[in-house]
Design a protein around this motif. Structure first.
Motif, mmCIF file in Angstrom:
data_model
loop_
_atom_site.group_PDB
_atom_site.id
_atom_site.type_symbol
_atom_site.label_atom_id
_atom_site.label_comp_id
_atom_site.label_asym_id
_atom_site.label_seq_id
_atom_site.Cartn_x
_atom_site.Cartn_y
_atom_site.Cartn_z
ATOM 1 N N UNK A 1 -22.789 33.430 -1.236
ATOM 2 C CA UNK A 1 -21.605 33.464 -2.098
ATOM 3 C C UNK A 1 -21.450 34.880 -2.605
ATOM 4 N N UNK A 2 -20.230 35.315 -2.703
ATOM 5 C CA UNK A 2 -19.997 36.676 -3.147
ATOM 6 C C UNK A 2 -18.729 36.821 -3.949
ATOM 7 N N UNK A 3 -18.487 38.058 -4.369
ATOM 8 C CA UNK A 3 -17.301 38.401 -5.154
ATOM 9 C C UNK A 3 -16.516 39.498 -4.452
ATOM 10 N N UNK A 4 -15.214 39.347 -4.479
ATOM 11 C CA UNK A 4 -14.284 40.363 -4.027
ATOM 12 C C UNK A 4 -13.313 40.619 -5.172
ATOM 13 N N UNK A 5 -12.574 41.703 -5.073
ATOM 14 C CA UNK A 5 -11.545 41.972 -6.063
ATOM 15 C C UNK A 5 -10.334 42.609 -5.412
ATOM 16 N N UNK A 6 -9.188 42.425 -6.068
ATOM 17 C CA UNK A 6 -7.950 42.987 -5.554
ATOM 18 C C UNK A 6 -7.126 43.520 -6.708
ATOM 19 N N UNK A 7 -6.909 44.818 -6.689
ATOM 20 C CA UNK A 7 -6.076 45.469 -7.694
ATOM 21 C C UNK A 7 -4.619 45.458 -7.214
ATOM 22 N N UNK A 8 -3.676 45.591 -8.118
ATOM 23 C CA UNK A 8 -2.254 45.585 -7.719
ATOM 24 C C UNK A 8 -1.957 46.652 -6.667
ATOM 25 N N UNK B 1 -3.260 47.015 -3.835
ATOM 26 C CA UNK B 1 -4.430 47.403 -3.047
ATOM 27 C C UNK B 1 -4.895 46.238 -2.179
ATOM 28 N N UNK B 2 -5.727 46.541 -1.185
ATOM 29 C CA UNK B 2 -6.308 45.488 -0.372
ATOM 30 C C UNK B 2 -7.487 44.874 -1.112
ATOM 31 N N UNK B 3 -7.808 43.652 -0.752
ATOM 32 C CA UNK B 3 -8.959 42.993 -1.352
ATOM 33 C C UNK B 3 -10.227 43.682 -0.867
ATOM 34 N N UNK B 4 -11.144 43.960 -1.791
ATOM 35 C CA UNK B 4 -12.350 44.679 -1.423
ATOM 36 C C UNK B 4 -13.605 43.932 -1.859
ATOM 37 N N UNK C 1 -10.719 51.420 -13.668
ATOM 38 C CA UNK C 1 -10.544 51.175 -12.232
ATOM 39 C C UNK C 1 -11.187 49.881 -11.764
ATOM 40 N N UNK C 2 -11.912 49.190 -12.635
ATOM 41 C CA UNK C 2 -12.438 47.859 -12.304
ATOM 42 C C UNK C 2 -11.389 46.774 -12.516
ATOM 43 N N UNK C 3 -10.253 47.151 -13.084
ATOM 44 C CA UNK C 3 -9.186 46.174 -13.323
ATOM 45 C C UNK C 3 -8.701 45.592 -12.002
ATOM 46 N N UNK C 4 -8.726 44.264 -11.911
ATOM 47 C CA UNK C 4 -8.348 43.569 -10.678
ATOM 48 C C UNK C 4 -8.447 42.069 -10.902
ATOM 49 N N UNK C 5 -7.967 41.337 -9.923
ATOM 50 C CA UNK C 5 -8.261 39.900 -9.864
ATOM 51 C C UNK C 5 -9.551 39.768 -9.068
ATOM 52 N N UNK C 6 -10.498 39.059 -9.626
ATOM 53 C CA UNK C 6 -11.798 38.873 -8.992
ATOM 54 C C UNK C 6 -11.854 37.488 -8.363
ATOM 55 N N UNK C 7 -12.223 37.469 -7.092
ATOM 56 C CA UNK C 7 -12.280 36.230 -6.329
ATOM 57 C C UNK C 7 -13.711 35.931 -5.900
ATOM 58 N N UNK C 8 -14.037 34.672 -5.936
ATOM 59 C CA UNK C 8 -15.316 34.186 -5.440
ATOM 60 C C UNK C 8 -15.104 33.722 -4.000
ATOM 61 N N UNK C 9 -16.076 33.990 -3.145
ATOM 62 C CA UNK C 9 -15.988 33.585 -1.743
ATOM 63 C C UNK C 9 -17.299 32.947 -1.318
ATOM 64 N N UNK C 10 -17.190 31.870 -0.529
ATOM 65 C CA UNK C 10 -18.365 31.205 0.015
ATOM 66 C C UNK C 10 -18.290 31.220 1.539
#
Length: 114
Positions: free
Chosen positions: A32-39, A41-44, A87-96
């Motif tokens: 399981x991990x975390x990704x983030x996507x800023x306005x 920008x691509x999801x990273x 610069x950490x501002x983003x939507x943070x997504x969890x991925x499995x």
């Protein structure tokens, strides 16, 4: 199903702890991990943990500031974020990552003010 929580507004230098609760097909996820996507920008990639080990991976931009961990009894993964920067501002997504496919949560907003 993956459900994130813990996002919010925090001043620069502050901390937040995100949670990702796994259920159903994702409850026995190997990773399981975390990704983030800023306005605009691509999801990273941010961080990842191998479920049955203590092996972790981090993006260079968060190493030393973020820590990923898990509570296997609660099927929950955490992302402790310290020394937050604007610069950490983003939507943070969890991925499995599972044998039946990859799954994403709905995301949680993290906003770091200057």
């Amino acid at each position: 199903q993956l459900v994130e929580s813990g996002g919010g507004l925090v001043p620069a230098g502050g901390s937040l702890r995100l949670s990702c609760a796994a259920s159903g097909r994702t409850s026995n996820a190997p990773d399981i991990g975390w990704y983030r996507q800023a306005p605009g920008e691509v999801r990273e990639f941010v961080a990842r943990i191998i479920w049955n080990t203590d092996i972790t991976y981090y993006a260079d931009s968060v190493k030393g500031r973020f820590t990923i961990s898990r509570d296997t009894t609660k099927n929950t993964v955490f992302l402790q974020m310290n020394s937050l920067k604007p610069e950490d501002t983003a939507i943070y997504y969890c991925k499995a990552w599972t044998s039946s496919g990859d799954y994403w949560g709905q995301g949680t907003q993290v906003t770091v003010s200057t």
